[in-house]
Design a protein around this motif. Structure first.
Motif, PDB file in Angstrom:
ATOM      1  N   TYR A 173      46.565  -1.604 -33.455  1.00  0.00           N
ATOM      2  CA  TYR A 173      47.849  -1.932 -34.810  1.00  0.00           C
ATOM      3  C   TYR A 173      48.449  -2.977 -33.911  1.00  0.00           C
ATOM      4  CZ  TYR A 173      45.603   0.050 -38.199  1.00  0.00           C
ATOM      5  OH  TYR A 173      44.749   0.840 -39.548  1.00  0.00           O
TER       6      TYR A 173
ATOM      7  N   LYS B  31      51.243   3.164 -39.899  1.00  0.00           N
ATOM      8  CA  LYS B  31      50.396   3.223 -41.555  1.00  0.00           C
ATOM      9  C   LYS B  31      50.876   1.897 -42.516  1.00  0.00           C
ATOM     10  CE  LYS B  31      47.788   6.954 -42.208  1.00  0.00           C
ATOM     11  NZ  LYS B  31      46.920   6.932 -42.026  1.00  0.00           N
ATOM     12  N   ALA B  32      50.968   0.604 -42.053  1.00  0.00           N
ATOM     13  CA  ALA B  32      51.184  -0.276 -41.908  1.00  0.00           C
ATOM     14  C   ALA B  32      52.742  -0.776 -42.359  1.00  0.00           C
ATOM     15  CB  ALA B  32      50.170  -1.287 -43.718  1.00  0.00           C
TER      16      ALA B  32
ATOM     17  N   SER C  48      54.688   1.674 -44.172  1.00  0.00           N
ATOM     18  CA  SER C  48      54.722   1.772 -45.287  1.00  0.00           C
ATOM     19  C   SER C  48      55.336   2.922 -45.699  1.00  0.00           C
ATOM     20  CB  SER C  48      53.552   2.654 -45.849  1.00  0.00           C
ATOM     21  OG  SER C  48      52.977   3.738 -45.357  1.00  0.00           O
TER      22      SER C  48
ATOM     23  N   ALA D 243      54.728  -1.738 -46.190  1.00  0.00           N
ATOM     24  CA  ALA D 243      53.346  -2.113 -47.320  1.00  0.00           C
ATOM     25  C   ALA D 243      53.327  -1.803 -48.032  1.00  0.00           C
ATOM     26  CB  ALA D 243      51.788  -1.153 -47.185  1.00  0.00           C
ATOM     27  N   GLY D 244      55.498  -1.074 -47.896  1.00  0.00           N
ATOM     28  CA  GLY D 244      56.060  -0.398 -49.842  1.00  0.00           C
ATOM     29  C   GLY D 244      55.604   1.194 -49.354  1.00  0.00           C
ATOM     30  N   ALA D 245      55.923   1.546 -50.712  1.00  0.00           N
ATOM     31  CA  ALA D 245      55.259   3.225 -51.091  1.00  0.00           C
ATOM     32  C   ALA D 245      54.295   3.259 -50.534  1.00  0.00           C
ATOM     33  CB  ALA D 245      55.502   3.370 -52.153  1.00  0.00           C
ATOM     34  N   ARG D 246      53.962   4.880 -49.328  1.00  0.00           N
ATOM     35  CA  ARG D 246      52.674   5.486 -48.734  1.00  0.00           C
ATOM     36  C   ARG D 246      52.082   5.725 -50.098  1.00  0.00           C
ATOM     37  NH1 ARG D 246      54.313   8.460 -43.314  1.00  0.00           N
ATOM     38  NH2 ARG D 246      55.306   6.050 -43.259  1.00  0.00           N
ATOM     39  N   ILE D 247      51.181   5.648 -50.735  1.00  0.00           N
ATOM     40  CA  ILE D 247      50.468   5.898 -51.515  1.00  0.00           C
ATOM     41  C   ILE D 247      49.843   7.265 -51.250  1.00  0.00           C
ATOM     42  CG2 ILE D 247      48.710   5.055 -53.265  1.00  0.00           C
ATOM     43  CD1 ILE D 247      48.945   2.382 -52.124  1.00  0.00           C
TER      44      ILE D 247
ATOM     45  N   PRO E 154      54.437  -7.911 -44.594  1.00  0.00           N
ATOM     46  CA  PRO E 154      54.715  -7.602 -45.830  1.00  0.00           C
ATOM     47  C   PRO E 154      55.768  -7.353 -45.829  1.00  0.00           C
ATOM     48  CG  PRO E 154      52.497  -6.506 -44.947  1.00  0.00           C
ATOM     49  CD  PRO E 154      53.997  -7.679 -43.185  1.00  0.00           C
TER      50      PRO E 154
ATOM     51  N   ALA F 131      55.016  -5.014 -52.683  1.00  0.00           N
ATOM     52  CA  ALA F 131      55.242  -4.121 -53.478  1.00  0.00           C
ATOM     53  C   ALA F 131      56.470  -3.389 -54.406  1.00  0.00           C
ATOM     54  CB  ALA F 131      54.732  -3.035 -54.370  1.00  0.00           C
ATOM     55  N   GLY F 132      57.665  -2.215 -54.497  1.00  0.00           N
ATOM     56  CA  GLY F 132      58.556  -1.805 -54.018  1.00  0.00           C
ATOM     57  C   GLY F 132      59.198  -2.001 -53.062  1.00  0.00           C
TER      58      GLY F 132
ATOM     59  N   TYR G  62      55.747  -9.745 -51.975  1.00  0.00           N
ATOM     60  CA  TYR G  62      55.473  -9.386 -53.426  1.00  0.00           C
ATOM     61  C   TYR G  62      54.499  -8.102 -54.551  1.00  0.00           C
ATOM     62  CZ  TYR G  62      51.824  -7.884 -50.002  1.00  0.00           C
ATOM     63  OH  TYR G  62      51.607  -7.402 -48.954  1.00  0.00           O
TER      64      TYR G  62
ATOM     65  N   LEU H 167      48.294 -13.664 -49.739  1.00  0.00           N
ATOM     66  CA  LEU H 167      49.846 -13.003 -49.935  1.00  0.00           C
ATOM     67  C   LEU H 167      50.373 -14.607 -49.204  1.00  0.00           C
ATOM     68  CD1 LEU H 167      48.878  -9.777 -47.978  1.00  0.00           C
ATOM     69  CD2 LEU H 167      49.053  -9.558 -49.990  1.00  0.00           C
TER      70      LEU H 167
HETATM   71  C1  LIG Z   1      57.638   1.970 -55.167  1.00  0.00           C
HETATM   72  C2  LIG Z   1      56.174   1.854 -55.493  1.00  0.00           C
HETATM   73  C3  LIG Z   1      55.092   1.154 -54.200  1.00  0.00           C
HETATM   74  O1  LIG Z   1      55.995   0.317 -53.338  1.00  0.00           O
HETATM   75  S1  LIG Z   1      53.535   1.166 -54.014  1.00  0.00           S
HETATM   76  C4  LIG Z   1      53.233   0.322 -52.937  1.00  0.00           C
HETATM   77  C5  LIG Z   1      51.975  -0.078 -52.750  1.00  0.00           C
HETATM   78  N1  LIG Z   1      51.791  -1.048 -52.003  1.00  0.00           N
HETATM   79  C6  LIG Z   1      50.785  -2.041 -51.584  1.00  0.00           C
HETATM   80  O2  LIG Z   1      49.905  -1.577 -52.803  1.00  0.00           O
HETATM   81  C7  LIG Z   1      50.080  -2.697 -49.919  1.00  0.00           C
HETATM   82  C8  LIG Z   1      48.694  -2.100 -49.764  1.00  0.00           C
HETATM   83  N2  LIG Z   1      48.849  -2.265 -47.950  1.00  0.00           N
HETATM   84  C9  LIG Z   1      47.814  -3.486 -48.015  1.00  0.00           C
HETATM   85  O3  LIG Z   1      47.980  -4.020 -49.103  1.00  0.00           O
HETATM   86  C10 LIG Z   1      48.182  -3.690 -46.306  1.00  0.00           C
HETATM   87  O4  LIG Z   1      48.556  -2.162 -46.189  1.00  0.00           O
HETATM   88  C11 LIG Z   1      49.362  -4.953 -45.547  1.00  0.00           C
HETATM   89  C12 LIG Z   1      50.194  -4.444 -46.574  1.00  0.00           C
HETATM   90  C13 LIG Z   1      48.904  -5.962 -46.100  1.00  0.00           C
HETATM   91  C14 LIG Z   1      49.126  -4.744 -44.123  1.00  0.00           C
HETATM   92  O5  LIG Z   1      47.921  -5.179 -44.330  1.00  0.00           O
HETATM   93  P1  LIG Z   1      47.041  -4.666 -42.524  1.00  0.00           P
HETATM   94  O6  LIG Z   1      48.105  -5.620 -41.763  1.00  0.00           O
HETATM   95  O7  LIG Z   1      45.640  -5.323 -42.434  1.00  0.00           O
HETATM   96  O8  LIG Z   1      47.103  -3.050 -42.612  1.00  0.00           O
HETATM   97  P2  LIG Z   1      45.560  -2.076 -42.721  1.00  0.00           P
HETATM   98  O9  LIG Z   1      45.227  -3.052 -44.785  1.00  0.00           O
HETATM   99  O10 LIG Z   1      44.578  -2.401 -42.227  1.00  0.00           O
HETATM  100  O11 LIG Z   1      46.855  -0.981 -43.003  1.00  0.00           O
HETATM  101  C15 LIG Z   1      46.488   0.228 -41.622  1.00  0.00           C
HETATM  102  C16 LIG Z   1      46.760   1.943 -42.125  1.00  0.00           C
HETATM  103  O12 LIG Z   1      47.876   1.338 -42.632  1.00  0.00           O
HETATM  104  C17 LIG Z   1      47.229   2.113 -43.917  1.00  0.00           C
HETATM  105  N3  LIG Z   1      48.240   1.744 -45.052  1.00  0.00           N
HETATM  106  C18 LIG Z   1      48.447   0.430 -45.704  1.00  0.00           C
HETATM  107  N4  LIG Z   1      49.614   0.714 -46.909  1.00  0.00           N
HETATM  108  C19 LIG Z   1      49.935   1.654 -47.343  1.00  0.00           C
HETATM  109  C20 LIG Z   1      50.174   2.212 -48.449  1.00  0.00           C
HETATM  110  N5  LIG Z   1      50.898   1.342 -49.141  1.00  0.00           N
HETATM  111  N6  LIG Z   1      49.934   3.768 -48.162  1.00  0.00           N
HETATM  112  C21 LIG Z   1      48.987   4.094 -47.670  1.00  0.00           C
HETATM  113  N7  LIG Z   1      48.878   4.046 -46.501  1.00  0.00           N
HETATM  114  C22 LIG Z   1      48.302   2.633 -46.228  1.00  0.00           C
HETATM  115  C23 LIG Z   1      46.186   1.906 -44.140  1.00  0.00           C
HETATM  116  O13 LIG Z   1      44.757   2.575 -45.210  1.00  0.00           O
HETATM  117  C24 LIG Z   1      45.850   1.724 -42.932  1.00  0.00           C
HETATM  118  O14 LIG Z   1      45.297   3.358 -42.917  1.00  0.00           O
HETATM  119  P3  LIG Z   1      44.964   3.786 -40.802  1.00  0.00           P
HETATM  120  O15 LIG Z   1      44.946   3.472 -40.195  1.00  0.00           O
HETATM  121  O16 LIG Z   1      43.180   2.960 -41.636  1.00  0.00           O
HETATM  122  O17 LIG Z   1      44.459   5.285 -40.944  1.00  0.00           O
END
Ligand SMILES: CCC(=O)SCCNC(=O)CCNC(=O)[C@H](O)C(C)(C)COP(=O)(O)OP(=O)(O)OC[C@H]1O[C@@H](n2cnc3c(N)ncnc32)[C@H](O)[C@@H]1OP(=O)(O)O
Length: 510
Positions: free
Chosen positions: A23, A89-90, A92, A122-126, A162, A165-166, A187, A204
């Motif tokens: 990463y 974890k991006a 998160s 990446a916002g909240a850790r789902i 990025p 979301a939240g 976004y 994005l």
């Molecule tokens: C309050 C409500 C909220 O905030 S709900 C949050 C919703 N968040 C999302 O939908 C974002 C999901 N994540 C993404 O779109 C991408 O990870 C973004 C942010 C664009 C980054 O991409 P990139 O740099 O390629 O990273 P990646 O996807 O390979 O992830 C790296 C590791 O992080 C993890 N990760 C990512 N996002 C989350 C998340 N929101 N919750 C939990 N884990 C997350 C991935 O699973 C990955 O983990 P690992 O290293 O493979 O174990």
């Protein structure tokens, strides 16, 4: 567990090193710095004191739980800060991440110092949602704290990756957001989610990239080429603001206006000819002091901080180079927020008016131009900082009100000798009143003579000397005297009474 020095050093090293090498390498390939490098670039050397380094130290692969928080100084002034670590974890938010962010905002608010957000998340850790999302100290509490702190302490965001979301609401609740072109995005739903929910195929960058938000949505304020540029924006922004709402903005040594700028020559006599208000502002303020905000969005209104004789002012000027300087929905919103920002942090307001009014027509009516205009006029009314309205060329219709005209308790309304203040421009006014009579005149020459005569009558009505004689304007000032006049008038207004209304708050037309 007992810890000797070496074991503690190991723990510390692990926590400081962030996530997996892959990463770090991925970030490097995108030209992104590590969160700790960003902090080091931003703050005074050796000033950073970290909290929560050992958050989630007992878990595997979650160093510092993906966020760096602590206190530091920037240019010798105290701040609190947070920086997402996107190698974990991006970036998160787990439960400890959220708690660390909440604590540092509470600390900034309690200490009355600015809060800096270096966002890449990446916002909240789902996978952790029960712990971090719904509870009393869940992610919502971050936003609650930001809203409480808004207008109490400066809050500034630099966005490097990025902000999903939240996560997108952290920048949104800040005073200003600097976005790094190519990497930063904001976004509510990722491209994958958007396609799933709506069928739209997007990216994005196309949906929430830095150019989109700084030029189209207005959620971003500065488009930056590099991360270092974004960090410079944070420093510069803070240099114009006090530590909190109870203090005055920091004064600087006075610097003269640029000697070579002839303000009178910058303004064409004909209203049909545009001129660049940014050049006028730069010619009026201390040389090199203008710091433009939202330069790419709603360009018909120029806003930004600057200095007059070393004292900070917030400037709003209509820019006829873009859409004729007419006020639209976005420019009204741009003004509203900037006026509120300046009023919150005791920054006097300078309005430079060259405004034909608000836009008319079915397109803007459907966009709610009336409520956006009303919002702007509300902000101008509620602003109790010293405010001076200078009619540089014209102030027509509700544009006069929106630019802090005489009815809005300005500390002065100043007109340049060529200024016009009127309910509308002469052409529109003659047409409005005499349309039937004009249509009834068959002979073209006779019609032209009639229109010219009515126009001359109207121009006499709005003559600047007449307006001064009726006490509508407080002074007629020549362009070469304007700067000195403003310095003196702002100094005189510094101790004014700032009480506005007996109430909890108004009901803003949003
Ligand atoms: C309050 C409500 C909220 O905030 S709900 C949050 C919703 N968040 C999302 O939908 C974002 C999901 N994540 C993404 O779109 C991408 O990870 C973004 C942010 C664009 C980054 O991409 P990139 O740099 O390629 O990273 P990646 O996807 O390979 O992830 C790296 C590791 O992080 C993890 N990760 C990512 N996002 C989350 C998340 N929101 N919750 C939990 N884990 C997350 C991935 O699973 C990955 O983990 P690992 O290293 O493979 O174990």
């Amino acid at each position: 567990m007992t810890l000797d020095g070496e074991a503690l050093e190991q723990l510390r090293k692990r926590a400081r090193s962030g996530g997996a090498d892959k990463y770090h390498a991925a970030n490097e390939a995108k030209g992104k710095l590590f969160a700790r490098e960003r902090v080091a670039l931003l703050v005074d050397e050796g000033s950073f004191v970290e909290d929560g380094l050992y958050a989630n130290a007992l878990a595997e692969g979650l160093p510092a739980d993906g966020v760096v928080t602590g206190t530091a100084t920037i240019d010798g002034r105290q701040v609190c800060l947070m920086a997402n670590d996107s190698t974990v974890k991006a970036g998160s938010w787990g439960a400890r991440t959220v708690e660390k962010i909440i604590r540092i905002i509470e600390r900034a608010y309690g200490a009355g110092v600015p809060m800096v957000y270096l966002v890449d998340s990446a916002g909240a850790r789902i996978t952790d949602q029960v712990d971090l999302f719904p509870g009393r100290r869940g992610a919502g509490k971050i936003f609650w704290n930001q809203v409480r702190a808004s207008g109490s302490i400066p809050q500034v965001c630099a966005l490097f990756g990025p902000s999903a979301a939240g996560g997108a609401y952290i920048p949104a609740f800040c005073d200003v957001v600097a976005m790094v072109d190519g990497n930063a995005s904001m976004y509510l739903g990722s491209d994958r989610m958007v396609e799933m929910v709506t069928g739209e195929k997007t990216t994005l960058e196309a949906m929430g990239g830095a150019k989109v938000h700084t030029a189209e949505s207005g959620v971003g304020h500065f488009l930056c080429k590099t991360e270092a540029d974004a960090l410079d924006v944070v420093k510069t922004y803070l240099s114009y603001l006090p530590a909190n709402w109870t203090q005055a903005p920091p004064a600087a040594p006075a610097v003269a206006a640029p000697a070579k700028v002839d303000l009178a020559a910058l303004v064409p006599a004909s209203e049909r000819q545009a001129f660049d208000m940014r050049r006028y502002v730069k010619g009026l303020l201390d040389e090199g002091s203008f710091f433009e905000i939202q330069a790419l969005w709603a360009k018909e209104l120029t806003i930004g901080f600057g200095r007059l004789d070393g004292q900070v002012v917030g400037v709003l000027g209509n820019n006829s180079m873009f859409k004729g300087g007419v006020l639209f929905v976005d420019s009204a919103d741009k003004a509203t927020r900037f006026v509120q920002l300046c009023d919150a942090f005791n920054v006097p307001l300078l309005f430079l008016s060259d405004v034909p009014g608000f836009m008319v027509g079915s397109a803007v009516e459907k966009q709610g131009i009336i409520r956006h205009g009303a919002k702007m006029i509300t902000a101008i009314s509620e602003a109790t900082v010293p405010k001076i309205c200078v009619v540089v060329r014209k102030a027509y219709g509700a544009g006069l009100y929106a630019m802090a005209g005489p009815g809005f308790e300005p500390d002065a309304t100043i007109a340049l000798p060529t200024a016009k203040i009127a309910v509308m421009g002469a052409e529109a006014a003659v047409n409005a009143v005499y349309a039937n009579k004009i249509a009834a005149i068959a002979d073209a020459d006779e019609r032209a003579a009639f229109v010219a005569a009515r126009r001359a009558e109207y121009e006499q009505d709005i003559d600047v000397v007449r307006l001064a004689s009726e006490l509508v304007v407080d002074a007629i000032v020549e362009p070469h005297d304007l700067r000195t006049e403003l310095v003196r008038r702002f100094a005189a207004a510094r101790t004014k009474d700032r009480h506005f209304s007996r109430r909890r708050h108004g009901v803003t037309p949003v």
